[in-house]
Scaffold this motif. Structure first.
Motif, mmCIF file in Angstrom:
data_model
loop_
_atom_site.group_PDB
_atom_site.id
_atom_site.type_symbol
_atom_site.label_atom_id
_atom_site.label_comp_id
_atom_site.label_asym_id
_atom_site.label_seq_id
_atom_site.Cartn_x
_atom_site.Cartn_y
_atom_site.Cartn_z
ATOM 1 N N ILE A 145 -40.978 -43.814 -58.639
ATOM 2 C CA ILE A 145 -41.987 -44.741 -59.182
ATOM 3 C C ILE A 145 -42.535 -45.617 -58.058
ATOM 4 O O ILE A 145 -43.748 -45.893 -57.998
ATOM 5 C CB ILE A 145 -41.372 -45.622 -60.295
ATOM 6 C CG1 ILE A 145 -40.922 -44.750 -61.464
ATOM 7 C CG2 ILE A 145 -42.386 -46.670 -60.768
ATOM 8 C CD1 ILE A 145 -40.245 -45.524 -62.583
ATOM 9 N N ALA A 146 -41.662 -46.034 -57.144
ATOM 10 C CA ALA A 146 -42.081 -46.887 -56.027
ATOM 11 C C ALA A 146 -43.126 -46.199 -55.160
ATOM 12 O O ALA A 146 -44.009 -46.852 -54.596
ATOM 13 C CB ALA A 146 -40.866 -47.265 -55.186
ATOM 14 N N ASN A 147 -43.043 -44.879 -55.063
ATOM 15 C CA ASN A 147 -44.009 -44.139 -54.240
ATOM 16 C C ASN A 147 -45.434 -44.202 -54.789
ATOM 17 O O ASN A 147 -46.398 -43.951 -54.060
ATOM 18 C CB ASN A 147 -43.573 -42.664 -54.135
ATOM 19 C CG ASN A 147 -42.340 -42.489 -53.267
ATOM 20 O OD1 ASN A 147 -41.988 -43.378 -52.488
ATOM 21 N ND2 ASN A 147 -41.667 -41.356 -53.399
ATOM 22 N N TYR A 148 -45.536 -44.517 -56.082
ATOM 23 C CA TYR A 148 -46.869 -44.578 -56.696
ATOM 24 C C TYR A 148 -47.501 -45.977 -56.579
ATOM 25 O O TYR A 148 -48.700 -46.137 -56.844
ATOM 26 C CB TYR A 148 -46.790 -44.206 -58.178
ATOM 27 C CG TYR A 148 -46.594 -42.720 -58.409
ATOM 28 C CD1 TYR A 148 -47.667 -41.848 -58.328
ATOM 29 C CD2 TYR A 148 -45.340 -42.208 -58.710
ATOM 30 C CE1 TYR A 148 -47.496 -40.481 -58.539
ATOM 31 C CE2 TYR A 148 -45.149 -40.849 -58.931
ATOM 32 C CZ TYR A 148 -46.230 -39.990 -58.835
ATOM 33 O OH TYR A 148 -46.053 -38.641 -59.042
ATOM 34 N N VAL A 149 -46.719 -46.985 -56.201
ATOM 35 C CA VAL A 149 -47.231 -48.354 -56.152
ATOM 36 C C VAL A 149 -48.399 -48.473 -55.172
ATOM 37 O O VAL A 149 -49.435 -49.065 -55.488
ATOM 38 C CB VAL A 149 -46.106 -49.350 -55.762
ATOM 39 C CG1 VAL A 149 -46.706 -50.742 -55.505
ATOM 40 C CG2 VAL A 149 -45.064 -49.424 -56.856
#
Length: 268
Positions: A145-149
């Motif tokens: 999910i962090a990669n999409y921030v």
């Protein structure tokens, strides 16, 4: 997001420097070479800047959408947060400086630059908040999910920022093609002209009002008859003085031209 923020700030800085040069050039009087002044340069510069930012936001948003579709990207959060803090402070300093200059110079270019640096400041603060969220997600083990921030922040900020260059582009284009000034100014001048027409028993009157950069251009033609109270040049100048006095409240440099004729074809 860092690339977008840095590129946005760099473009803004280059255009701000160019805006200062153009504003200084406009301020220099050269009535022989530029008999009608140089205020047309202001909306032209704002239009060009708006177009550049519009293209940049569109391209970066497109790339961010591609990044989301490909699974996002990893970010060195520590470096990103440090960059965001420095960028936020730097942009805020430039914004307050440009805002101060806009009050002194009353220039549309400087006002546009001031608003743009406010956007830059908000963008940098948004970057900071976004990477804090990314850091928290990483600590919680939510790496996917962090990669999409990062790309999602670019999409959101780009879509929000598109509104400003679109509006400034439209407004500047209107000034370049001499679209009638805004409703409040136009109605104010029109009401004054009709009042004078009635008071001096004029046959007809035509008023044209446009805003170009920091200049308000007012052209008024009165059609007089033998029954009109305007009989001499002194009477004409008296009418001009009335118009000049009653249009001084506009916070713009004024270009006023008042003509009188008995033949309406010279007023159309």
């Amino acid at each position: 997001m860092i690339t977008f923020d840095g590129l946005y700030s760099l473009v803004s800085l280059i255009l701000s420097l160019f805006a200062i040069i153009v504003t200084t050039f406009i301020g220099k009087t050269d009535s022989e070479k530029y008999p009608f002044g140089k205020t047309n340069l202001e909306p032209i510069l704002v239009l060009v800047k708006s177009l550049v930012l519009l293209i940049m936001c569109t391209v970066t948003m497109t790339n961010a959408v591609k990044a989301v579709l490909s699974g996002g990207n990893k970010v060195e959060v520590g470096f990103a947060i440090g960059y965001a803090i420095i960028s936020s402070v730097g942009c805020a300093i430039v914004y307050f400086y440009m805002k101060s200059c806009s009050k002194t110079l009353n220039s549309e270019i400087i006002k546009a630059e001031s608003n743009q640096w406010l956007m830059d400041t908000i963008l940098s603060v948004g970057v900071f908040v976004g990477f804090i969220i990314s850091l928290v997600l990483g600590k919680l083990g939510l790496y996917k999910i962090a990669n999409y921030v990062d790309p999602v922040m670019v999409i959101l900020t780009s879509s929000i920022f598109l509104r400003v260059p679109i509006i400034t582009f439209i407004n500047s284009f209107k000034e370049i093609i001499n679209v009638t000034a805004d409703k409040e100014i136009n109605e104010d001048v029109s009401a004054l002209v009709k009042e004078i027409e009635k008071e001096y028993n004029m046959e007809d009157s035509i008023s044209r009002v446009v805003k170009v950069g920091r200049e308000l251009r007012i052209e008024i033609d009165f059609v007089v008859s033998n029954n009109s109270k305007v009989k001499s040049v002194e009477d004409m100048d008296k009418v001009r003085e009335i118009i000049d006095k009653n249009t001084n409240h506009f916070d713009l440099k004024k270009w006023l031209n008042v003509s009188f004729t008995k033949n309406k074809k010279w007023a159309i």
